[in-house]
Design an enzyme around this catalytic site. Sequence first.
Site, PDB file in Angstrom:
ATOM      1  N   LYS A 148     -10.049  -3.512  -4.605  1.00  0.00           N
ATOM      2  CA  LYS A 148     -10.892  -2.273  -4.651  1.00  0.00           C
ATOM      3  C   LYS A 148     -10.255  -0.954  -5.542  1.00  0.00           C
ATOM      4  O   LYS A 148     -10.665  -0.048  -6.181  1.00  0.00           O
ATOM      5  CB  LYS A 148     -11.367  -1.431  -3.542  1.00  0.00           C
ATOM      6  CG  LYS A 148     -12.242  -2.196  -2.586  1.00  0.00           C
ATOM      7  CD  LYS A 148     -12.503  -1.814  -1.443  1.00  0.00           C
ATOM      8  CE  LYS A 148     -12.916  -2.925  -0.220  1.00  0.00           C
ATOM      9  NZ  LYS A 148     -12.988  -2.407   0.994  1.00  0.00           N
ATOM     10  N   LYS A 205      -4.533 -10.127  -6.953  1.00  0.00           N
ATOM     11  CA  LYS A 205      -5.889 -10.157  -6.311  1.00  0.00           C
ATOM     12  C   LYS A 205      -6.885  -9.089  -6.741  1.00  0.00           C
ATOM     13  O   LYS A 205      -6.430  -8.004  -7.211  1.00  0.00           O
ATOM     14  CB  LYS A 205      -5.238  -9.842  -4.793  1.00  0.00           C
ATOM     15  CG  LYS A 205      -6.255 -10.097  -3.921  1.00  0.00           C
ATOM     16  CD  LYS A 205      -5.842  -9.536  -2.410  1.00  0.00           C
ATOM     17  CE  LYS A 205      -5.806  -8.078  -2.240  1.00  0.00           C
ATOM     18  NZ  LYS A 205      -5.724  -7.652  -0.807  1.00  0.00           N
ATOM     19  N   LYS A 250       0.772  -1.034   0.095  1.00  0.00           N
ATOM     20  CA  LYS A 250       0.155  -0.095  -0.024  1.00  0.00           C
ATOM     21  C   LYS A 250       0.839   1.188   0.135  1.00  0.00           C
ATOM     22  O   LYS A 250       0.470   2.191  -0.623  1.00  0.00           O
ATOM     23  CB  LYS A 250      -0.999   0.002   1.072  1.00  0.00           C
ATOM     24  CG  LYS A 250      -2.190  -1.000   1.053  1.00  0.00           C
ATOM     25  CD  LYS A 250      -3.453  -0.620   1.919  1.00  0.00           C
ATOM     26  CE  LYS A 250      -4.531  -1.613   1.555  1.00  0.00           C
ATOM     27  NZ  LYS A 250      -5.529  -1.203   2.581  1.00  0.00           N
TER      28      LYS A 250
HETATM   29  P1  TYM Z   1     -10.609  -5.506   3.701  1.00  0.00           P
HETATM   30  O1  TYM Z   1     -11.507  -4.378   3.799  1.00  0.00           O
HETATM   31  O2  TYM Z   1      -9.410  -5.094   2.681  1.00  0.00           O
HETATM   32  O3  TYM Z   1     -11.307  -6.596   3.105  1.00  0.00           O
HETATM   33  C1  TYM Z   1     -12.746  -7.280   3.536  1.00  0.00           C
HETATM   34  C2  TYM Z   1     -12.665  -8.639   3.618  1.00  0.00           C
HETATM   35  O4  TYM Z   1     -12.538  -9.214   2.283  1.00  0.00           O
HETATM   36  C3  TYM Z   1     -11.371  -9.888   2.034  1.00  0.00           C
HETATM   37  N1  TYM Z   1     -10.962  -9.791   0.645  1.00  0.00           N
HETATM   38  C4  TYM Z   1     -10.922 -10.830  -0.169  1.00  0.00           C
HETATM   39  N2  TYM Z   1     -11.241 -12.181  -0.134  1.00  0.00           N
HETATM   40  C5  TYM Z   1     -10.947 -13.067  -1.205  1.00  0.00           C
HETATM   41  N3  TYM Z   1     -10.369 -12.623  -2.396  1.00  0.00           N
HETATM   42  C6  TYM Z   1     -10.347 -11.080  -2.454  1.00  0.00           C
HETATM   43  N4  TYM Z   1      -9.568 -10.704  -3.430  1.00  0.00           N
HETATM   44  C7  TYM Z   1     -10.204 -10.150  -1.294  1.00  0.00           C
HETATM   45  N5  TYM Z   1     -10.146  -9.055  -1.048  1.00  0.00           N
HETATM   46  C8  TYM Z   1     -10.700  -8.852   0.152  1.00  0.00           C
HETATM   47  C9  TYM Z   1     -10.469  -9.620   3.234  1.00  0.00           C
HETATM   48  O5  TYM Z   1      -9.533 -10.628   3.345  1.00  0.00           O
HETATM   49  C10 TYM Z   1     -11.383  -9.374   4.244  1.00  0.00           C
HETATM   50  O6  TYM Z   1     -11.697 -10.412   4.946  1.00  0.00           O
HETATM   51  N6  TYM Z   1      -7.803  -5.303   7.602  1.00  0.00           N
HETATM   52  C11 TYM Z   1      -9.178  -5.517   7.001  1.00  0.00           C
HETATM   53  C12 TYM Z   1     -10.277  -5.008   7.867  1.00  0.00           C
HETATM   54  C13 TYM Z   1     -10.271  -5.385   9.188  1.00  0.00           C
HETATM   55  C14 TYM Z   1     -10.631  -6.770   9.928  1.00  0.00           C
HETATM   56  C15 TYM Z   1     -10.342  -6.100  11.388  1.00  0.00           C
HETATM   57  C16 TYM Z   1     -11.046  -7.680   9.541  1.00  0.00           C
HETATM   58  C17 TYM Z   1      -9.860  -4.332  10.192  1.00  0.00           C
HETATM   59  N7  TYM Z   1     -10.009  -4.936  11.708  1.00  0.00           N
HETATM   60  C18 TYM Z   1     -10.451  -7.131  12.410  1.00  0.00           C
HETATM   61  C19 TYM Z   1     -10.922  -9.062  10.539  1.00  0.00           C
HETATM   62  C20 TYM Z   1     -11.062  -8.454  12.332  1.00  0.00           C
HETATM   63  C21 TYM Z   1      -9.204  -5.353   5.608  1.00  0.00           C
HETATM   64  O7  TYM Z   1      -8.454  -4.424   5.232  1.00  0.00           O
HETATM   65  O8  TYM Z   1     -10.084  -5.848   4.872  1.00  0.00           O
END
Ligand code: TYM
Length: 339
Positions: A205, A202, A118
Amino acid sequence: MTDTAKHTPLVFSGMQPTNTLHLGNYLGALKNWVKLQERMPCIYCVVDMHAITVESDSKALAQATREVTAAYIAAGVDPKRSILFNQSQVAAHAELAWVFNCVARLGWLNRMTQFKDKAGKNRENASVGLFVYPNLMAADILAYRATHVPVGEDQKQHLELARDIAQKFNNDFNAPDFFPLPEPFIVGPGTRVMSLRDGTKKMSKSDESDYSRINLTDDADTIAQKVRKARTDPNPLPDTLEGLAGRPEAENLINIYAALADHTPETVIGEYAGAQFSVFKNALADLAVAKLTPLAQEMRTLLSDPAEIDRILKNGAERASAIAAPVMAEVRRLVGFVG
Ligand code: TYM
């Protein structure tokens, strides 16, 4: 006895309200969240404090927070049964994150690959918040002493860090088993959904090309077009999973189909063995439209009443605060904060 067996089972997970959610978010996480509600108490958070670690716009953030909330509910998260709220309404997250900033080691955070991705080449200009983001994520989970965290594959490293932080806190403050070591729950064929333009990247967004992803708000024509334009190779589909080796785009489409249909990739390969991509893509487009357009429709209905969404978030925040309060009281006592 595993570590989590010593603690009351509780699920916690969250998504960032940056841009619209996509198929990867749905298949990697959200779909599993809905199922877990049958098995354990669940807390699902819209992590708006994480969203401001990168440049953000206040109006867009508020809108995206409501949109992500609507997506959770439209996908089947039940706000009566589960706790659904946005992170910034519960102060425990920020408070515990500060304690964890003092527990986690610089070297641990330096290893985080997502920060490297990032921040890119302009590391000096990245926010400090982006660097310590995994500590806030650990606080999100541990403020509730949650034991299970359903996420996609890309969050595995952050969860390992959360376990290290929990363990070090327990050791440093002489409180064995105070925090559970939270278990990642990464299951199913959709844990790593790849870009439709490049099967080695991957789905994300932040990809410039909208054709790389299917957004949960896309209409039927857009979904079908994106599937039909997805990059593939010239060969027909193989008849075994082994035949997908070295064919990342084909493998990705098979996994997406399997995750959407609740089948195994083996079953899908069995069904489409030897098929041309044109045939398989038509079937996948129909399936994706059938599964995703009702969700988009429900999101639109929910978003037409933003006041109701805000009420749901407020109610969730009150319930979440009540669970975090005794944990934080004990953290303060263990650390030695007076009052
Ligand atoms: P974030 O917002 O990037 O993504 C949300 C969830 O979607 C999953 N994900 C994917 N799964 C499969 N294939 C993909 N291409 C893909 N892109 C995203 C992510 O693995 C995630 O589960 N750090 C986390 C948010 C967060 C969080 C937490 C999660 C903050 N605090 C506490 C669990 C527990 C994040 O940026 O996810």
